[in-house]
Scaffold this motif. Structure first.
Motif, short mmCIF file in Angstrom:
data_model
loop_
_atom_site.label_atom_id
_atom_site.label_comp_id
_atom_site.label_asym_id
_atom_site.label_seq_id
_atom_site.Cartn_x
_atom_site.Cartn_y
_atom_site.Cartn_z
N GLY A 1 -26.87 -31.91 -12.79
CA GLY A 1 -26.74 -30.69 -14.21
C GLY A 1 -27.13 -30.94 -15.24
N ASN B 1 -35.49 -34.94 -11.07
CA ASN B 1 -35.27 -34.47 -10.93
C ASN B 1 -34.77 -33.47 -9.06
N ARG C 1 -27.42 -23.58 -6.67
CA ARG C 1 -28.26 -23.52 -7.20
C ARG C 1 -29.65 -24.76 -7.40
N ASP D 1 -26.84 -18.20 -20.49
CA ASP D 1 -26.75 -19.44 -20.03
C ASP D 1 -25.51 -19.59 -20.12
N HIS E 1 -23.66 -31.18 -18.82
CA HIS E 1 -23.19 -31.29 -18.12
C HIS E 1 -21.38 -32.46 -18.93
N PRO F 1 -24.96 -28.34 -11.13
CA PRO F 1 -25.88 -27.45 -12.41
C PRO F 1 -24.47 -26.63 -13.41
N HIS F 2 -24.42 -26.30 -13.99
CA HIS F 2 -23.10 -26.20 -14.89
C HIS F 2 -23.75 -25.38 -16.09
#
Length: 381
Positions: free
Chosen positions: A157, A223, A119, A267, A160, A252-253
């Motif tokens: 992420g 970020n 991502r 998601d 997490h 990211p998770h």
């Protein structure tokens, strides 16, 4: 008619629940009135907190793996397979390949989290992590060769797995480098995507002074947007650019696609009632651990406590009684503050965390729990 309970996911939550039901529903299982199936796509159960210690040479990957059939009660049907589709209307699961579908009366989803480094452009090529087995071993090799420069830990992420682990890593790295006489040659920077160093304000307030004492630089409201592996820079959405020589990132998770495809949540997380853990979009479906969107940390202790609640509720439902057990948000966590000291927090929906003063005793308590975890997975603790 035999009632069928299917648990999807053989991590902490799924394994503890399976063993809980084997004990709680022993008469019904012996009589053939109930059948419990645990489905997992790996024959092994993995205890992920071990991976934090691998980069520092304190644990091996094998320390965090055990065969599921050694952990799960014989009364449970263990199926090593991957669920490809959930039909909550028909109460049916489909599997990869040509396996016939399986019906259920009660479904529990404990499918956990997956990492999605792709991502963020450049992250898969440049970033190291200890949230996967390969990541932990690669990071170990990098750390052993790292003697000077900028070490950046970037939390990308959120939410997490194991929310305290990024703090633990920088505290342990600081201590580990000092022990090797390298700390003066290494700058440590910690980034977090909101305007504090941890998602929980009470833990952030406790951690920030410790980071200042250790000369761990912090960049909050950072970020990460892209990483340039050649220039060795990480750029944030806010326009900040950091240079690194060794980048450790929390990727990211996400959950698993079949959750969203089944209409159970976005998601890969299941929308649930945060106290009953029942799915909002389907009947006779529960979720626990990382899979359940409750707002509590994605911690192993959460999955453990939630498994007990779901086990009680399922037993009540199967016996035709009102399900009254509820989850109160209970979470507990040891937080390593170095190589030989740790803190401890315990909190729930009503009571915020108040981290204990770091001590060697708490560090050894955490290590002792890690060793005894397999008794927890078996339902003995």
């Amino acid at each position: 008619m035999t009632e069928h309970v299917v648990i999807v996911g053989g991590g902490t939550g799924g394994t503890v629940l399976a063993n809980d039901l084997a004990d709680r529903l022993e008469p019904e299982l012996d009589a053939g009135d109930v059948r419990v199936t645990l489905v997992n796509d790996d024959p092994d159960h993995v205890y992920k907190p071990v991976w934090l210690y691998v980069p520092f040479g304190q644990r091996e990957l094998g320390d965090g793996r055990r065969a599921l059939d050694d952990l799960v009660d014989d009364a449970i049907d263990l199926r090593i397979d991957r669920v490809s589709d959930i039909d909550t209307e028909a109460r049916r699961l489909r599997f990869r390949g040509n396996s016939p579908p399986v019906g259920y009366d009660h479904l529990v989803l404990a499918t956990g989290s997956t990492l999605e480094p792709d991502r963020i452009p450049g992250l898969a090529e440049a970033g190291h992590d200890y949230y996967s087995e390969s990541g932990a071993t690669d990071l170990r090799d990098e750390l052993l060769a790292f003697t000077d420069g900028d070490l950046v830990l970037s939390v990308i992420g959120t939410p997490h797995m194991c929310p305290a682990a990024p703090l633990e890593f920088v505290f342990m790295a600081d201590d580990w480098l000092r022990e090797r006489g390298l700390r003066e040659d290494v700058d440590i920077t910690y980034t977090y995507p909101i305007q504090r160093v941890h998602g929980n304000p009470h833990i952030a307030e406790w951690a920030r002074p410790l980071m200042e004492e250790r000369d761990i630089r912090t960049e909050t409201f950072f970020n990460a947007e892209a990483i340039d592996p050649e220039a060795e820079t990480i750029t944030s959405m806010e326009g900040t650019e950091l240079e690194y020589d060794l980048l450790v990132a929390i990727p990211p998770h996400a959950g698993v696609d079949l959750i969203e495809e089944a209409g159970l949540g976005d998601d890969g997380w299941v929308d649930v009632d945060r106290r009953t853990l029942e799915a909002e979009a389907a009947e006779n479906v529960y979720a626990l651990g990382d899979t359940a969107d409750t707002g509590v940390p994605n911690a192993g202790s959460v999955a453990h406590y939630q498994a007990g609640v779901v086990g009680q509720r399922l037993a009540s439902e199967i016996r035709g009684r009102p399900a009254t057990a509820t989850y109160d948000g209970k979470t507990l966590c040891f937080i390593e503050t170095g190589m030989d000291a740790a803190s401890f927090v315990e909190f729930d929906y009503e009571n915020p965390p108040s981290p204990a003063p770091p001590s060697e005793k708490l560090h050894w308590s955490k290590l002792a729990y890690n060793e005894s975890y397999w008794l927890t997975a078996r339902g003995l603790l």
